[in-house]
Design an enzyme around this catalytic site. Sequence first.
Site, PDB file in Angstrom:
ATOM      1  N   HIS A 255     -16.510 -27.700 -11.487  1.00 46.40           N
ATOM      2  CA  HIS A 255     -15.209 -28.047 -11.782  1.00 46.40           C
ATOM      3  C   HIS A 255     -14.747 -29.244 -12.659  1.00 46.40           C
ATOM      4  O   HIS A 255     -14.234 -29.220 -13.799  1.00 46.40           O
ATOM      5  CB  HIS A 255     -14.448 -28.460 -10.526  1.00 46.40           C
ATOM      6  CG  HIS A 255     -12.900 -28.653 -10.470  1.00 46.40           C
ATOM      7  ND1 HIS A 255     -11.943 -27.881 -10.233  1.00 46.40           N
ATOM      8  CD2 HIS A 255     -12.206 -29.951 -11.045  1.00 46.40           C
ATOM      9  CE1 HIS A 255     -10.837 -28.168 -10.434  1.00 46.40           C
ATOM     10  NE2 HIS A 255     -10.989 -29.746 -10.938  1.00 46.40           N
ATOM     11  N   GLU A 256     -15.702 -30.523 -12.537  1.00 44.91           N
ATOM     12  CA  GLU A 256     -15.567 -31.425 -13.369  1.00 44.91           C
ATOM     13  C   GLU A 256     -16.145 -31.373 -14.695  1.00 44.91           C
ATOM     14  O   GLU A 256     -15.665 -31.779 -15.807  1.00 44.91           O
ATOM     15  CB  GLU A 256     -16.296 -32.749 -12.388  1.00 44.91           C
ATOM     16  CG  GLU A 256     -15.432 -32.967 -11.285  1.00 44.91           C
ATOM     17  CD  GLU A 256     -13.973 -33.239 -11.364  1.00 44.91           C
ATOM     18  OE1 GLU A 256     -13.367 -33.465 -12.591  1.00 44.91           O
ATOM     19  OE2 GLU A 256     -13.306 -33.235 -10.292  1.00 44.91           O
ATOM     20  N   HIS A 259     -13.533 -29.841 -16.840  1.00 42.53           N
ATOM     21  CA  HIS A 259     -12.768 -30.582 -17.390  1.00 42.53           C
ATOM     22  C   HIS A 259     -13.657 -31.310 -18.685  1.00 42.53           C
ATOM     23  O   HIS A 259     -12.986 -31.528 -19.665  1.00 42.53           O
ATOM     24  CB  HIS A 259     -12.471 -31.755 -16.536  1.00 42.53           C
ATOM     25  CG  HIS A 259     -11.318 -31.271 -15.607  1.00 42.53           C
ATOM     26  ND1 HIS A 259      -9.934 -30.895 -15.746  1.00 42.53           N
ATOM     27  CD2 HIS A 259     -11.379 -31.438 -14.057  1.00 42.53           C
ATOM     28  CE1 HIS A 259      -9.406 -30.666 -14.906  1.00 42.53           C
ATOM     29  NE2 HIS A 259      -9.998 -30.950 -13.859  1.00 42.53           N
ATOM     30  N   GLU A 285      -6.641 -28.151 -15.875  1.00 45.06           N
ATOM     31  CA  GLU A 285      -6.830 -27.612 -14.614  1.00 45.06           C
ATOM     32  C   GLU A 285      -7.307 -26.168 -14.762  1.00 45.06           C
ATOM     33  O   GLU A 285      -8.167 -25.549 -14.045  1.00 45.06           O
ATOM     34  CB  GLU A 285      -5.590 -27.900 -13.620  1.00 45.06           C
ATOM     35  CG  GLU A 285      -6.244 -27.728 -12.154  1.00 45.06           C
ATOM     36  CD  GLU A 285      -7.249 -28.880 -11.666  1.00 45.06           C
ATOM     37  OE1 GLU A 285      -7.364 -29.902 -12.451  1.00 45.06           O
ATOM     38  OE2 GLU A 285      -7.620 -28.914 -10.555  1.00 45.06           O
TER      39      GLU A 285
HETATM   40 ZN    ZN Z   1      -9.322 -30.823 -11.633  1.00 45.06          ZN
END
Ligand code: ZN
Length: 492
Positions: A255-256, A259, A285
């Site tokens: 997830h990170e 980003h 997101e």
């Molecule tokens: Zn996030």
Amino acid sequence: MASSPETLHDRLGELSDLGAAGALVGWDRETVMPPGGAEGHGEILATLERLAHERLADPGLGRLLEAATQAGGQDAAIARVVRRDHDRATRIPAELTAEIARTTAAALPAWMEARRDADFARFRPHLERQVELARAVAACFPEAAHPYDALLEDYEPGATTAQLRTVFAQLEAGLVPLVEAIAARPAPAPLPGPFPEAAQRVLALEVAAAMGFDAEHWRMDDAVHPFASSITPSDVRVTSRWDEQDLSGLLAVMHEVGHGLYEAGVDPALARTTLGSGVSMGIHESQSRLWENQVGRSLPFWRHWHPRARELFPSLAGLSAEDLHRALNVVHPTLIRVEADEATYSLHVILRFELEVALVEGTLAVADLPAAWNDRMRELLGIEVPDDAHGCLQDVHWAHGSIGYFPTYALGNVVAAQLWEAARRDLPGLDDALAAGDCAPLLGWLREHVHRHGRLLDPPDLVERAAGGPLDPAPLLAYLEDKYGALYGLPR
Ligand code: ZN
């Protein structure tokens, strides 16, 4: 006295540097700062923010923006976006911004105690003040069709309350019956642990490297709440936390890194312009969710990674890629948003959006918030809230005065599915590439259609061009129905 920078690019470079310095102090605070440094860090950040606000609101910048707009070309495109930041900084009075900061400083410790003791009454006066201040911010933009639109603008430029109401109603209509149908089926067995932190870290770094994490420009540290931060596009930092019971640490890293890849992929020509970062919280997101869910919870991905996972975690011996895929896609309504699965997550967000809009409109009093929350949890997820710590006190956002932020989490899910559908159309070999451990085609597609634009395209434009149509919840519903339909043997 030193002379002020004269050109628009000098000015933007200075603003961008102030933001980068703030990001660096913020990263330090969450990762390596000794606890006693908190007060000093708070002062540094407040000073940097005040300087940035003054520089952004400076009439001299307004004149340079005017000149750039007249000149046309790339500078005019940049000026269009900065002009909006400048206008916003000019229209919200400095005293109101300072009052929000003071209110937040008092609200945060009150919220922590209130959540610890499940005592809403302790937080209530602080939230009442934050709602009042949010309405004062909205009142600075009387031209907005709805006061909540003015608040959304900080997080998701171009989004409107009316549009979100429509999109979220469609999502709710699709998700509620899907979650009910899944609940009626037997739940898959969870993955047999343990998943020692050291081994999970090894796997996470190997997966991150396959995604595009490169040690020359990236680093990974531990933090209580995982986040990604780019100091500059060539200095990207992600954090994670580890739970030895499951593989949530690995998925949090994906997830990170999602980003981080967005920030690292912005066109270098936009670096030091204040446009050299992600355009909105929702689009950001969409990038993290796409890597975490559409990739990290997919069967092709695990076809490649499951032998390595079995090597690192002896408890997985004998499990197939299909077993891993199934266990990582358990759907189960929970009380806590941050623990929610892909099917229920957006329902948590829809609830918060509706309550926030009602608070800002004045149709819901803060005193009635806990009861309204609990009623909606029952309707949307079919669960009873035992106390406010597991209900309306669970998130920090309202203590921060961040009203208008929540919808971006669900927009991230919606946009991720739209982009995924478009990428699959453009890249017919995508599943095979992922099953061979090759993330490059997907990353290349995302760079071309999303990352390189930075803040140059507004979110509605970006979605329209990248996905070939406006914001639309249908691809997300189709993706979830396909995936869970197959996994849970749902009637089609
Ligand atoms: Zn996030």
